[in-house]
Every structure is written in C-alpha cells, then in structure tokens.
Design an enzyme around this catalytic site. Structure first.
Site, PDB file in Angstrom:
ATOM      1  N   GLU A   1      -0.824  -9.232  -0.826  1.00 19.29           N
ATOM      2  CA  GLU A   1      -2.252  -9.435  -0.561  1.00 19.29           C
ATOM      3  C   GLU A   1      -3.073  -9.365  -1.846  1.00 19.29           C
ATOM      4  OE1 GLU A   1      -2.222  -6.412   2.537  1.00 19.29           O
ATOM      5  OE2 GLU A   1      -3.033  -7.926   3.902  1.00 19.29           O
TER       6      GLU A   1
ATOM      7  N   ALA B   1       0.871  -1.176   0.000  1.00 17.64           N
ATOM      8  CA  ALA B   1       0.000   0.000   0.000  1.00 17.64           C
ATOM      9  C   ALA B   1       0.907   1.224   0.000  1.00 17.64           C
ATOM     10  CB  ALA B   1      -0.868  -0.022   1.256  1.00 17.64           C
TER      11      ALA B   1
ATOM     12  N   GLU C   1       4.385  -5.552   7.147  1.00 16.23           N
ATOM     13  CA  GLU C   1       3.642  -4.503   7.845  1.00 16.23           C
ATOM     14  C   GLU C   1       4.055  -4.350   9.314  1.00 16.23           C
ATOM     15  OE1 GLU C   1       2.457  -6.697   5.747  1.00 16.23           O
ATOM     16  OE2 GLU C   1       0.853  -5.846   4.535  1.00 16.23           O
TER      17      GLU C   1
ATOM     18  N   GLY D   1       0.567  -5.043   0.835  1.00 15.27           N
ATOM     19  CA  GLY D   1      -0.621  -5.040   0.000  1.00 15.27           C
ATOM     20  C   GLY D   1      -0.367  -5.637  -1.366  1.00 15.27           C
TER      21      GLY D   1
HETATM   22  N1  T1G Z   1       4.640   3.408  -0.034  1.00 14.91           N
HETATM   23  C1  T1G Z   1       5.106   4.628  -0.391  1.00 14.91           C
HETATM   24  N2  T1G Z   1       6.390   4.869  -0.790  1.00 14.91           N
HETATM   25  C2  T1G Z   1       7.225   3.807  -0.782  1.00 14.91           C
HETATM   26  C3  T1G Z   1       6.799   2.507  -0.419  1.00 14.91           C
HETATM   27  C4  T1G Z   1       5.455   2.331  -0.032  1.00 14.91           C
HETATM   28  N3  T1G Z   1       4.970   1.141   0.305  1.00 14.91           N
HETATM   29  N4  T1G Z   1       7.890   1.681  -0.522  1.00 14.91           N
HETATM   30  C5  T1G Z   1       8.915   2.431  -0.947  1.00 14.91           C
HETATM   31  N5  T1G Z   1       8.528   3.710  -1.105  1.00 14.91           N
HETATM   32  C6  T1G Z   1       9.345   4.820  -1.591  1.00 14.91           C
HETATM   33  C7  T1G Z   1      10.513   5.111  -0.651  1.00 14.91           C
HETATM   34  O1  T1G Z   1      10.093   5.992   0.375  1.00 14.91           O
HETATM   35  C8  T1G Z   1      11.497   5.759  -1.601  1.00 14.91           C
HETATM   36  O2  T1G Z   1      11.034   7.084  -1.829  1.00 14.91           O
HETATM   37  C9  T1G Z   1      11.281   4.996  -2.913  1.00 14.91           C
HETATM   38  O3  T1G Z   1       9.972   4.416  -2.815  1.00 14.91           O
HETATM   39  C10 T1G Z   1      12.308   3.888  -3.105  1.00 14.91           C
HETATM   40  O4  T1G Z   1      12.242   3.075  -1.930  1.00 14.91           O
HETATM   41  C11 T1G Z   1      -2.600  -2.827   3.372  1.00 14.91           C
HETATM   42  C12 T1G Z   1      -0.883  -1.792   5.170  1.00 14.91           C
HETATM   43  C13 T1G Z   1      10.216  -2.102  -1.888  1.00 14.91           C
HETATM   44  C14 T1G Z   1      12.170  -3.196  -0.753  1.00 14.91           C
HETATM   45  O5  T1G Z   1       6.524  -2.022   3.881  1.00 14.91           O
HETATM   46  O6  T1G Z   1      10.638  -2.240   1.714  1.00 14.91           O
HETATM   47  O7  T1G Z   1       0.973  -2.670   2.325  1.00 14.91           O
HETATM   48  O8  T1G Z   1      13.083   8.303  -0.955  1.00 14.91           O
HETATM   49  O9  T1G Z   1      14.614   3.568  -1.236  1.00 14.91           O
HETATM   50  O10 T1G Z   1      15.911   0.246  -1.425  1.00 14.91           O
HETATM   51  O11 T1G Z   1      -1.574  -4.706   4.318  1.00 14.91           O
HETATM   52  O12 T1G Z   1      11.076   0.345  -0.572  1.00 14.91           O
HETATM   53  O13 T1G Z   1      12.854   7.808  -3.404  1.00 14.91           O
HETATM   54  O14 T1G Z   1      11.347   9.494  -2.308  1.00 14.91           O
HETATM   55  O15 T1G Z   1      13.266   1.732  -0.123  1.00 14.91           O
HETATM   56  O16 T1G Z   1      14.972  -0.416  -3.721  1.00 14.91           O
HETATM   57  C15 T1G Z   1       4.001  -2.631   3.067  1.00 14.91           C
HETATM   58  C16 T1G Z   1       8.235  -0.847   1.933  1.00 14.91           C
HETATM   59  C17 T1G Z   1       3.335  -1.299   3.108  1.00 14.91           C
HETATM   60  C18 T1G Z   1       7.493  -2.154   1.721  1.00 14.91           C
HETATM   61  C19 T1G Z   1      12.496  -1.238  -2.276  1.00 14.91           C
HETATM   62  N6  T1G Z   1       5.158  -2.581   2.208  1.00 14.91           N
HETATM   63  N7  T1G Z   1       9.235  -0.641   0.931  1.00 14.91           N
HETATM   64  O17 T1G Z   1      13.696  -0.886  -1.616  1.00 14.91           O
HETATM   65  O18 T1G Z   1      14.011   1.480  -2.520  1.00 14.91           O
HETATM   66  S1  T1G Z   1       1.966  -1.290   4.230  1.00 14.91           S
HETATM   67  C20 T1G Z   1       6.364  -2.238   2.709  1.00 14.91           C
HETATM   68  C21 T1G Z   1      10.405  -1.340   0.952  1.00 14.91           C
HETATM   69  C22 T1G Z   1       0.834  -2.317   3.464  1.00 14.91           C
HETATM   70  C23 T1G Z   1      -1.292  -3.548   3.537  1.00 14.91           C
HETATM   71  C24 T1G Z   1      -0.281  -2.799   4.314  1.00 14.91           C
HETATM   72  C25 T1G Z   1      11.421  -0.914  -0.073  1.00 14.91           C
HETATM   73  C26 T1G Z   1      11.558  -1.894  -1.246  1.00 14.91           C
HETATM   74  P1  T1G Z   1      12.146   8.248  -2.151  1.00 14.91           P
HETATM   75  P2  T1G Z   1      13.609   2.485  -1.347  1.00 14.91           P
HETATM   76  P3  T1G Z   1      14.754   0.089  -2.353  1.00 14.91           P
END
Ligand code: T1G
Length: 689
Positions: A105, A63, A125, A102
């Site tokens: 999911e 998400a 999450e 998400g």
């Molecule tokens: N939402 C918004 N922005 C995100 C994002 C996300 N989920 N994931 C990454 N970004 C942005 C990050 O801030 C950065 O921005 C750019 O993308 C590159 O990320 C309903 C509630 C996928 C392994 O927790 O683990 O789904 O600094 O530097 O090193 O159940 O990003 O460039 O402006 O980290 O290649 C669950 C979080 C969400 C995954 C890639 N998902 N992301 O790593 O790049 S909650 C996560 C990561 C959810 C549902 C629930 C990593 C990555 P900027 P990066 P990277």
C-alpha cells in the site's frame, strides 16, 4: 533521521531507506520519521525525485501486526500515503523481497514501482481476518483491474515480480543494484517532466469493468469463506473501487477495517500468525544444529512416498528404501504420477518435476543409508517391525545421524531404547498426504538430544512445514485429542443424531467437513484396524466395516457415494443405527447442534488442557497450531484453546460436569488446568497459577 530510517542523496534524487529488521514492518518508530522525511523532501527545491527503499532482506512486509488491538498511534499509514500523494515530483518504490500489506500500500502511494526478480507483492490481510486498511482495496484495482485485485485481495496470495510487471503493478524490473536502477529511473522520469499521476487518479483499468463477472467471482469466493467475514468485506471494498468515488470507497474501506480489526475472527487469526512462529522456535536456548544434507526414507508406501516428496520438494536429495524391488518401483512410480498430476494441474513445471525426481535414489539395501544425515522410517505401524528397522539403522547409520519414526501412536521412548543411540531418536509425525499437509508433529522422546530436536525444527521450516514440538503419549497431541473429540460419536448416533446432522453441526461451526464425512474420506478401515489392535469396539463403525463399507473408496461408508465424492445419506445406515440402538434399549430422541458441540468440542478442549498439564505440549497456542494445520479447525476461531476463551471456560466446565454426571465418562472429567484457566482468564495464567 532515526535508527529506523535514513535519507541519502544521489544528486537531485533523494533516497529514503527504511531499516526496521527483521521485515521492515511499518511500526510507529518508522512511520514518524517517514512522514517527516516525505514532507521535508516534498518541500526541498533541490530534490527532483524521491526513491523509497528498504535495508535488509525485504521491502516493507506490512503494518506492524503487534500494534493491532491497541490504541491507534499517529501518524497512521493512511496519513503517510496521503502525504505521498501531495508530492508533485516523481516518487518511486524500489521493491525487493516481499512488499506485503501496508508495504504494498505504501508502494501504491508512489507514482511508480520498480522491482528486482526477488520481489513478491501481495495484500495478505485477509489471512489475518482483515482487509487492506491503507487504501489497497481502492488503489490496487486502479493498476491491475478489479477482477485481478479481487482475486489477489481475497486469496491474500502474493504474485511474483514478472506477473507484477505484466499486470502493470510494477513499472520496471531490474537486475543488479536495485537502488541504483531506481535512482536512474526516477531521475529520467523527472527529466522528462510531469505531471505525474498518482494511482488514486488513474481510472483506466476500472473503465469497462464487467460487474456481472466480478459479482459472480465474488459470490463464488464468498461461498468458500465458510463464515469468515474478511473475504466478504474484501470483495465489497474492491467493488466499491469501481462503483464509488475514490474518497467514498476509501471511507468504506476504513469503516470495514475498523470493524474487522476488533472482531473475534481477526483476533483469532492474528493469534495463529504468532502462534505458528512461536511453535517453530526450538525449546530452550538454540543449540548448534546438526548438518542435514541428505535424507533417507524407509518405506515407499503412501506415507513414505509422501514424506520423501516433502523432502525432495524442499530441495533435499532422498534415498528411498523398500524391502523389495517391486515395492520400491511401485513407490517411485506413484511419486512420478503425483508429480505428473501437479504438472497437469499447472502447479508444477515439467522442469521442476524433472529436478524433483532427480533428487530420488531408490534402494533395497540398508547400507545405502550410511551417508544420510536424517533417516525417517514409515513402515508398518507395529512395534516389533519398528524395532527391527531401528536395529538395522543402528548398525548402518553414521554417527550423529538423526533417526526418526513416523509412527502415529507407538511409544517412541521404547523405540529409542531399542537402539544404542536414544539421543538421536525422535518422532516426525507427518499427516497424510505428507507432501501436502503443512503440520508436522516433532516428537521429542525422553532422551532426544536438544541439538537433534533443534535440527529437525529448523529443517521443518525449510521444507515448508508448520512444526510443533510435542511429547510422547498415545497419539501425541493431535490424534489424542481427536480420540476425545470422537469419543461420543457412537453414543450420539445411537441416541438419535444422524451422521448428516452431526456433520452439519461441524460445518456450521466452520469445519470443512464433519467427522463422518472425514471418516469416509480417510477410510473407515483405518480406525477399524486400530480398534482391533487395541481390543476396542465401536458397534456402528465396526458393523459398517464388517459390511465392507469403508467409505469413499468402496462407494459406501456412513454415506453413499454414487456421484464421485458427494456424500448422500443412506437409509440403510440409518436403519442399522436404529437397530443397534434398539438392541441396547436406547430410545431415539431429537438432539440439537448445541449438544453435539458440547459432547465433541468441549472434550476436545478438555483433553488439550490435560495435554498441557502433562507437558506433552509446551504452549496452549501450540495445540491451536496443531489443530488448525492438521485437522482443519476453523481459523476464525483460532484453534481449540483460543476458542475456549471465546466460548467461555466457565460455560465449558459447567457442561462438561453435566455430561460427566450423566455419562461418567473420563473425557468429561474436567482438567484442573481448565478450571484454573477459568479462574485466571488465560492458559498462560492457568499454567502460572
Ligand atoms: N508485523 C509484526 N511482526 C512481523 C510481521 C508484521 N507484519 N511480519 C513478520 N513479523 C515478525 C514475525 O512474527 C517473526 O517474529 C519475524 O518477523 C520473522 O517473520 C494496514 C493492516 C514477511 C513473508 O501479513 O508473511 O499491513 O518470531 O518468521 O518466514 O493494510 O513474516 O522472529 O519474533 O514470518 O522470512 C500484512 C506477515 C500485515 C505479512 C517473512 N502483512 N509476515 O517470512 O519470517 S497487516 C503480513 C509474513 C497490514 C495494512 C494491513 C512473513 C514474511 P519472531 P517470519 P519469514
């Protein structure tokens, strides 16, 4: 359809392509066209099957975290997955890169999942203080079983493509063009005919769940949660998948998610997620980076060996230099032993161990560093020694090579000034063990060139470090604040608090351990040597060291260590404290945990404010990143500066003023920026005021 989602056709198979760089987060501008496309394709008689895939480097990574804490905007992910499950024709998620949160999911809402070797699938999450809120806690157990789902969801750790396939999370693995394979897979499935069972209706993996084993695992995981709510909620939601009807379990998941997303702990952990990424951005506009292909490390002791391993682990060839062959061989042997331990533990394969050891070249001749693009010294913490090393580097290092010191305290401007190339000099302050600890303080000296700084910030990310750019002062950010946090330790002991009581106040706060147990772990002799070098004394700690009580390594420190590492309060130490207090005419009194926090963590925040004011740290959130990744500050409180907002700046100021009045100590002298933070409500506001 939209700039963020397209639908193409390959005969009777529809291909939905999500394109929302950089990680295909399920932002509202993706969810809207996605829901519409799924309804249209569901009702289109010419469509026999649907493939969902993503453009760019990864499948949906979750998400959109930036949407949390704001009003929910429809359609929510849950509604999209519910729509998916009304589709009778086969739906297939084609996964490359990271299918997280998400994103996974969404894939679980499809009948089938296929992937390529790059795929990593997980529900992280919990690392944001949340639980999967799109049905992951009730669907994942239906594919991989409750126990596996519990471990995946509570750890938040993704699994690779192979494991996903063997556990049944993924139905097929393909090499080559994944979309083509996915389309053929979908067409073949459609040709064979249905019905196709949605994941929600598959209970096979749930039958026969050993709830006693599940509950035992969940209880063990809860113990490690250290006050964090999300891991406990995750376990409860997964258990519900086994014991409740699907829709009932889904409803409880939703209720838990709504509660967690509004919690301070989740706000703190989401703050840290973005703070780490902000800290890793080079200050100013991004200059062209210098090429770093080979690294030199001087000093094969604990720090040098760990630093060399950190670079070798990141795939960089390393020239490890020591003054003599014996010291060099000892250092290389320690590195080999460290890798062997990892192999024994199963965290490293023999092959990977060989590959990493092959990265090392040992030398006792500075001339062998001539082809290095970055050279890090980790020699004895003495200015004269450091200057001698940098003098030699100045003579042999190639033009443009970055010369880094691992010093914890010494003035890097002075070291840089001792060379003919101050623009190439900076600090790389690793934390011991350097091959394990994530934090790397990158110290920009007055004359450090922007491209040199940007090059090592980029390099830090490549070797898996969490980089924070800091300025030059005694102790930079972390250790300077650590001194402030510990400034009252001796006074608290002399006034009546025991080491156990103070450590307990810290662990109740959420720290992995308190300052005295940490001191015993690190070795009390390190601080003792630093105090002597600076002409400082600490009556209790010095006496312990004079008695050879250095901590765990001598079996005695503040605590006794009869059985391995378990600290046992020592009556001798408590008698020593009482004697020293009596010598100073201090009558012991009862000291509450609240006072301990006021006299340790409030000075920590105050010193952080002073560091911000002096420009030693660029952002308050950088300080949070330092303390969470380098010193174990509880993630559920977001770091000292974020926590100051939770605790209340006014309350902190009032108590600092009280203790300043009572003790006259500078650590309680309220930083003007902290006052402005109280007035404006934020550190950013305070800086702008
Ligand atoms: N939402 C918004 N922005 C995100 C994002 C996300 N989920 N994931 C990454 N970004 C942005 C990050 O801030 C950065 O921005 C750019 O993308 C590159 O990320 C309903 C509630 C996928 C392994 O927790 O683990 O789904 O600094 O530097 O090193 O159940 O990003 O460039 O402006 O980290 O290649 C669950 C979080 C969400 C995954 C890639 N998902 N992301 O790593 O790049 S909650 C996560 C990561 C959810 C549902 C629930 C990593 C990555 P900027 P990066 P990277």
């Amino acid at each position: 359809m939209s700039d963020f989602l397209k639908v193409s056709r390959d005969g009777d198979v529809a291909i939905v392509i999500i394109d929302n760089p950089p990680v295909n987060a399920l932002s509202l501008h993706v969810r809207e066209p996605l829901k519409q496309a799924l309804v249209e394709l569901r009702d289109d008689p010419l469509v026999a099957a649907i493939v969902i895939t993503c453009a760019g480097r990864t499948f949906v990574a979750g998400a959109d975290i930036t949407e949390f804490g704001k009003p929910v905007q429809q359609p929510e992910l849950r509604a999209i997955i519910a729509t998916l499950e009304t589709i009778a024709k086969p739906t297939v998620a084609a996964i490359h890169g990271t299918a997280l949160g998400g994103g996974l999911e969404l894939a679980l809402g499809c009948h089938f999942r296929v992937a390529d070797a790059s795929a990593r699938l997980g529900l992280p999450e919990v690392k944001l203080g949340l639980l999967p809120g799109g049905g992951g806690t009730v669907r994942l157990p239906r594919l991989v079983g409750a126990l596996k789902a519990l471990k995946m969801i509570v750890s938040g750790a993704p699994i690779g493509a192979e494991e996903a396939h063997t556990t049944g999370l993924v139905d097929a693995l393909f090499e080559g063009d994944l979309t083509t394979h996915a389309v053929n897979f979908a067409r073949e499935i459609a040709r064979k005919g249905g019905p196709f069972t949605p994941v929600r209706d598959r209970d096979d993996e749930l039958k026969g769940t050993n709830l006693a084993a599940f509950d035992a695992e969940a209880a063990d995981l809860a113990k490690k949660a250290r006050g964090l709510e999300a891991p406990v909620a995750c376990a409860q939601a997964v258990r519900n998948a086994v014991t409740l009807h699907f829709d009932e379990a889904l409803a409880v998941e939703r209720a838990l998610f709504v509660k967690l997303v509004a919690s301070d702990q989740s706000r703190a952990q989401r703050h840290l997620f973005f703070a780490e990424r902000e800290a890793a951005k080079s200050p100013g506009k991004d200059p062209v980076k210098r090429r770093i292909a080979r690294v030199g490390v001087i000093g094969a002791g604990t720090m040098g060996g760990g630093i060399a391993m950190a670079f070798a682990n990141g795939g960089y060839p390393v020239t490890l230099l020591e003054t003599g062959h014996e010291a060099l061989q000892r250092g290389l042997a320690t590195i080999d032993k460290n890798y062997a331990v990892s192999v024994t533990r199963g965290s490293l394969t023999e092959d990977a161990k060989r590959q990493r050891l092959a990265q090392f070249t040992g030398s006792t001749d500075y001339a062998d560093l001539a082809d290095c693009d970055l050279i890090v010294e980790a020699v004895f913490e003495d200015m004269a020694v450091k200057k001698e090393v940098f003098g030699k580097l100045d003579a042999v290092a190639k033009p443009g090579a970055i010369l880094a010191t691992n010093t914890s305290y010494l003035d890097i401007n002075e070291i840089a000034a001792s060379t003919s190339r101050p623009q190439d000099v900076l600090g790389l302050h690793f934390f011991s063990p350097a091959n394990v600890m994530k934090l790397l303080e990158i110290v920009r000296a007055e004359k450090t060139a922007p491209d040199a700084l940007a090059s090592v910030v980029d390099l830090a990310r490549r070797i898996g470090k969490v980089a924070v750019v800091v300025g030059v002062c005694h102790g930079f950010v972390g250790n300077r604040m650590l001194a402030a946090r510990g400034s009252e330790s001796e006074a608290l002991l002399l006034e009546g608090a025991t080491p156990r009581q103070i450590d307990q106040a810290f662990t109740d706060f959420g720290w992995p351990m308190g300052p005295f147990q940490m001191g015993d772990l690190a070795g009390l002799d390190i601080g003792w040597r630093n105090r002597k070098a600076r002409g400082q004394t600490a009556v209790i700690a010095d006496t312990l060291c004079e008695q050879g009580r250095f901590g765990q390594k001598t079996g005695r420190g503040y605590y006794l260590y009869e059985a391995a590492r378990t600290p046992v309060p020592d009556p001798q130490v408590e008698a020593l404290i009482r004697d020293k207090a009596a010598e100073q005419g201090i009558a012991p009194r009862a000291i509450e945990a609240e006072e301990i926090i006021e006299r340790t963590l409030y000075p920590l925040v105050n010193e952080g404010a002073k560091i911000l004011e002096e420009g030693i740290a660029v952002r308050a959130s950088d300080i949070d990143v330092v303390w969470v990744n380098g010193y174990g500050f509880p993630v559920g409180k977001g770091g000292p500066m974020f926590w100051a907002g939770l605790e209340g700046a006014d309350k902190i100021i009032e108590r600092l003023e009280y203790w300043h009045h009572r003790t006259g100590k500078d650590v309680f002298n309220v930083a003007p920026l902290l006052r402005r933070m109280a007035e404006t409500g934020s550190w950013e506001g305070a800086a702008a005021a």
